[in-house]
Write a protein that holds these residues in place. Structure first.
Motif, PDB file in Angstrom:
ATOM      1  N   ALA A  91      67.525   1.724   9.453  1.00 25.78           N
ATOM      2  CA  ALA A  91      67.598   0.305  10.087  1.00 25.78           C
ATOM      3  C   ALA A  91      68.870  -0.199   9.616  1.00 25.78           C
ATOM      4  CB  ALA A  91      66.204  -0.169   9.706  1.00 25.78           C
ATOM      5  N   GLU A  92      69.439  -0.873  10.603  1.00 27.05           N
ATOM      6  CA  GLU A  92      70.445  -1.708  10.410  1.00 27.05           C
ATOM      7  C   GLU A  92      70.771  -2.859  11.195  1.00 27.05           C
ATOM      8  OE1 GLU A  92      74.036   1.719   9.942  1.00 27.05           O
ATOM      9  OE2 GLU A  92      73.409   1.239  11.910  1.00 27.05           O
ATOM     10  N   ALA A  93      71.422  -3.643  10.756  1.00 28.20           N
ATOM     11  CA  ALA A  93      71.411  -5.057  11.427  1.00 28.20           C
ATOM     12  C   ALA A  93      72.019  -4.777  13.006  1.00 28.20           C
ATOM     13  CB  ALA A  93      72.667  -6.005  10.914  1.00 28.20           C
ATOM     14  N   GLY A  94      71.132  -5.328  13.852  1.00 28.32           N
ATOM     15  CA  GLY A  94      71.442  -5.276  15.277  1.00 28.32           C
ATOM     16  C   GLY A  94      70.223  -4.249  15.975  1.00 28.32           C
ATOM     17  N   ASP A  95      69.414  -3.613  15.133  1.00 24.81           N
ATOM     18  CA  ASP A  95      68.488  -2.686  15.709  1.00 24.81           C
ATOM     19  C   ASP A  95      67.338  -3.627  15.965  1.00 24.81           C
ATOM     20  OD1 ASP A  95      70.072  -0.391  15.049  1.00 24.81           O
ATOM     21  OD2 ASP A  95      68.983   0.010  13.361  1.00 24.81           O
ATOM     22  N   LEU A  96      66.459  -3.089  16.895  1.00 25.46           N
ATOM     23  CA  LEU A  96      65.209  -3.694  17.091  1.00 25.46           C
ATOM     24  C   LEU A  96      64.224  -3.289  16.220  1.00 25.46           C
ATOM     25  CD1 LEU A  96      64.909  -3.442  21.013  1.00 25.46           C
ATOM     26  CD2 LEU A  96      65.313  -5.456  19.727  1.00 25.46           C
ATOM     27  N   VAL A  97      63.109  -4.149  15.502  1.00 23.23           N
ATOM     28  CA  VAL A  97      62.197  -3.723  15.057  1.00 23.23           C
ATOM     29  C   VAL A  97      60.916  -4.229  15.223  1.00 23.23           C
ATOM     30  CG1 VAL A  97      63.702  -3.446  12.763  1.00 23.23           C
ATOM     31  CG2 VAL A  97      62.527  -5.608  13.224  1.00 23.23           C
ATOM     32  N   SER A  98      59.715  -3.518  14.996  1.00 26.62           N
ATOM     33  CA  SER A  98      58.602  -3.962  15.267  1.00 26.62           C
ATOM     34  C   SER A  98      57.602  -3.683  13.973  1.00 26.62           C
ATOM     35  CB  SER A  98      57.842  -3.224  16.549  1.00 26.62           C
ATOM     36  OG  SER A  98      56.563  -3.614  16.642  1.00 26.62           O
ATOM     37  N   LEU A  99      57.287  -4.727  13.382  1.00 28.12           N
ATOM     38  CA  LEU A  99      56.443  -4.499  12.249  1.00 28.12           C
ATOM     39  C   LEU A  99      55.272  -5.169  12.386  1.00 28.12           C
ATOM     40  CD1 LEU A  99      56.751  -4.157   8.874  1.00 28.12           C
ATOM     41  CD2 LEU A  99      57.514  -6.334   8.612  1.00 28.12           C
ATOM     42  N   THR A 100      54.127  -4.347  12.144  1.00 27.99           N
ATOM     43  CA  THR A 100      52.775  -4.625  12.338  1.00 27.99           C
ATOM     44  C   THR A 100      52.076  -4.679  11.176  1.00 27.99           C
ATOM     45  OG1 THR A 100      52.684  -3.931  14.574  1.00 27.99           O
ATOM     46  CG2 THR A 100      50.729  -4.210  13.657  1.00 27.99           C
ATOM     47  N   PHE A 101      51.219  -5.839  10.725  1.00 31.67           N
ATOM     48  CA  PHE A 101      50.604  -5.917   9.819  1.00 31.67           C
ATOM     49  C   PHE A 101      49.016  -5.290   9.972  1.00 31.67           C
ATOM     50  CE2 PHE A 101      47.586  -8.611   6.893  1.00 31.67           C
ATOM     51  CZ  PHE A 101      47.816  -8.033   5.599  1.00 31.67           C
ATOM     52  N   LEU A 102      48.755  -4.201   9.147  1.00 33.93           N
ATOM     53  CA  LEU A 102      47.505  -3.470   9.534  1.00 33.93           C
ATOM     54  C   LEU A 102      46.434  -4.132   8.756  1.00 33.93           C
ATOM     55  CD1 LEU A 102      48.906   0.023   9.507  1.00 33.93           C
ATOM     56  CD2 LEU A 102      48.498  -1.474  11.531  1.00 33.93           C
ATOM     57  N   GLY A 103      46.703  -4.763   7.589  1.00 35.78           N
ATOM     58  CA  GLY A 103      45.503  -5.435   6.921  1.00 35.78           C
ATOM     59  C   GLY A 103      45.514  -4.845   5.403  1.00 35.78           C
ATOM     60  N   LYS A 104      44.904  -5.510   4.752  1.00 37.47           N
ATOM     61  CA  LYS A 104      44.519  -5.024   3.070  1.00 37.47           C
ATOM     62  C   LYS A 104      43.731  -3.540   3.047  1.00 37.47           C
ATOM     63  CE  LYS A 104      45.842  -9.147   0.958  1.00 37.47           C
ATOM     64  NZ  LYS A 104      46.899  -9.419   0.375  1.00 37.47           N
ATOM     65  N   LYS A 105      44.388  -2.718   2.323  1.00 40.59           N
ATOM     66  CA  LYS A 105      43.832  -1.444   2.254  1.00 40.59           C
ATOM     67  C   LYS A 105      43.899  -1.134   0.578  1.00 40.59           C
ATOM     68  CE  LYS A 105      44.458  -0.405   6.491  1.00 40.59           C
ATOM     69  NZ  LYS A 105      43.191  -0.330   7.509  1.00 40.59           N
ATOM     70  N   THR A 106      43.018  -0.204   0.365  1.00 42.60           N
ATOM     71  CA  THR A 106      42.844   0.341  -1.010  1.00 42.60           C
ATOM     72  C   THR A 106      43.180   1.575  -1.251  1.00 42.60           C
ATOM     73  OG1 THR A 106      40.810  -1.184  -1.178  1.00 42.60           O
ATOM     74  CG2 THR A 106      41.067   0.503  -3.025  1.00 42.60           C
ATOM     75  N   SER A 107      44.214   1.982  -2.227  1.00 41.30           N
ATOM     76  CA  SER A 107      44.897   3.262  -2.317  1.00 41.30           C
ATOM     77  C   SER A 107      43.658   4.194  -2.883  1.00 41.30           C
ATOM     78  CB  SER A 107      45.904   3.121  -3.205  1.00 41.30           C
ATOM     79  OG  SER A 107      45.598   3.071  -4.717  1.00 41.30           O
ATOM     80  N   PRO A 108      44.127   5.501  -3.009  1.00 41.93           N
ATOM     81  CA  PRO A 108      42.940   6.471  -3.584  1.00 41.93           C
ATOM     82  C   PRO A 108      42.715   6.070  -5.069  1.00 41.93           C
ATOM     83  CG  PRO A 108      44.361   7.563  -2.399  1.00 41.93           C
ATOM     84  CD  PRO A 108      44.892   6.117  -2.439  1.00 41.93           C
ATOM     85  N   ALA A 109      43.684   5.599  -5.749  1.00 38.13           N
ATOM     86  CA  ALA A 109      43.660   4.970  -6.937  1.00 38.13           C
ATOM     87  C   ALA A 109      42.979   3.685  -7.404  1.00 38.13           C
ATOM     88  CB  ALA A 109      45.146   5.011  -7.827  1.00 38.13           C
ATOM     89  N   GLY A 110      42.379   3.120  -6.241  1.00 40.24           N
ATOM     90  CA  GLY A 110      41.852   1.560  -6.460  1.00 40.24           C
ATOM     91  C   GLY A 110      42.536   0.660  -6.256  1.00 40.24           C
ATOM     92  N   ARG A 111      43.841   0.707  -5.982  1.00 38.46           N
ATOM     93  CA  ARG A 111      44.708  -0.235  -6.133  1.00 38.46           C
ATOM     94  C   ARG A 111      44.856  -1.021  -4.650  1.00 38.46           C
ATOM     95  NH1 ARG A 111      50.132   0.564  -9.152  1.00 38.46           N
ATOM     96  NH2 ARG A 111      49.870  -1.563  -9.704  1.00 38.46           N
ATOM     97  N   GLY A 112      44.737  -2.416  -4.534  1.00 42.50           N
ATOM     98  CA  GLY A 112      44.763  -2.981  -3.363  1.00 42.50           C
ATOM     99  C   GLY A 112      46.403  -3.107  -2.776  1.00 42.50           C
ATOM    100  N   TYR A 113      46.788  -3.121  -1.401  1.00 40.19           N
ATOM    101  CA  TYR A 113      48.070  -3.172  -0.944  1.00 40.19           C
ATOM    102  C   TYR A 113      48.084  -3.628   0.415  1.00 40.19           C
ATOM    103  CZ  TYR A 113      47.145   1.398   1.333  1.00 40.19           C
ATOM    104  OH  TYR A 113      46.910   2.363   2.206  1.00 40.19           O
TER     105      TYR A 113
END
Length: 123
Positions: A91-113
């Motif tokens: 990604a560089e300036a001038g590129d199109l981006v689509s960023l979608t928030f999928l929500g809060k998840k929990t890693s296999p180690a039990g940490r939220g992200y």
């Protein structure tokens, strides 16, 4: 300011390009940049116009700046995952981006992200 800088010869704006550059800068700085506060399923879509360093709840970090079709610029906080995927997709300036928030998840180690999906279309 450094006194040496102030003592240097001053140049005069003589070209239309200089005037256009100042006008474009003025227009960018007058518009407030909103910080994206997404809800699950929400997308931020537009042209990647740059990044900035900012302070937030978790301290200092970088944000990407995305301009939509109306000209509004929105800042999105960069997670480690987003940094890596922006780099992987080139990604560089001038590129199109689509960023979608999928929500809060929990890693296999039990940490939220915060989970995202990212699509980059090169300019």
């Amino acid at each position: 300011m450094n006194s040496e800088l102030l003592e240097q010869n001053h140049t005069t704006l003589t070209t239309k390009a200089d005037s256009d550059r100042i006008a474009a800068f003025r227009q960018k700085t007058v518009k407030a940049i909103e910080v994206w506060q997404p809800v699950p399923g929400e997308s931020l879509v537009g042209i990647l116009v740059g990044h900035q360093k900012a302070s937030g709840v978790y301290g200092e970090n970088y944000q990407i700046l995305v301009q939509d079709e109306s000209g509004a610029v929105t800042a999105a906080w960069l997670t480690q995952w987003l940094k890596e995927n922006l780099k992987t997709q080139g990604a560089e300036a001038g590129d199109l981006v689509s960023l979608t928030f999928l929500g809060k998840k929990t890693s296999p180690a039990g940490r939220g992200y915060n989970a995202y999906s990212l699509i980059v279309e090169k300019a």
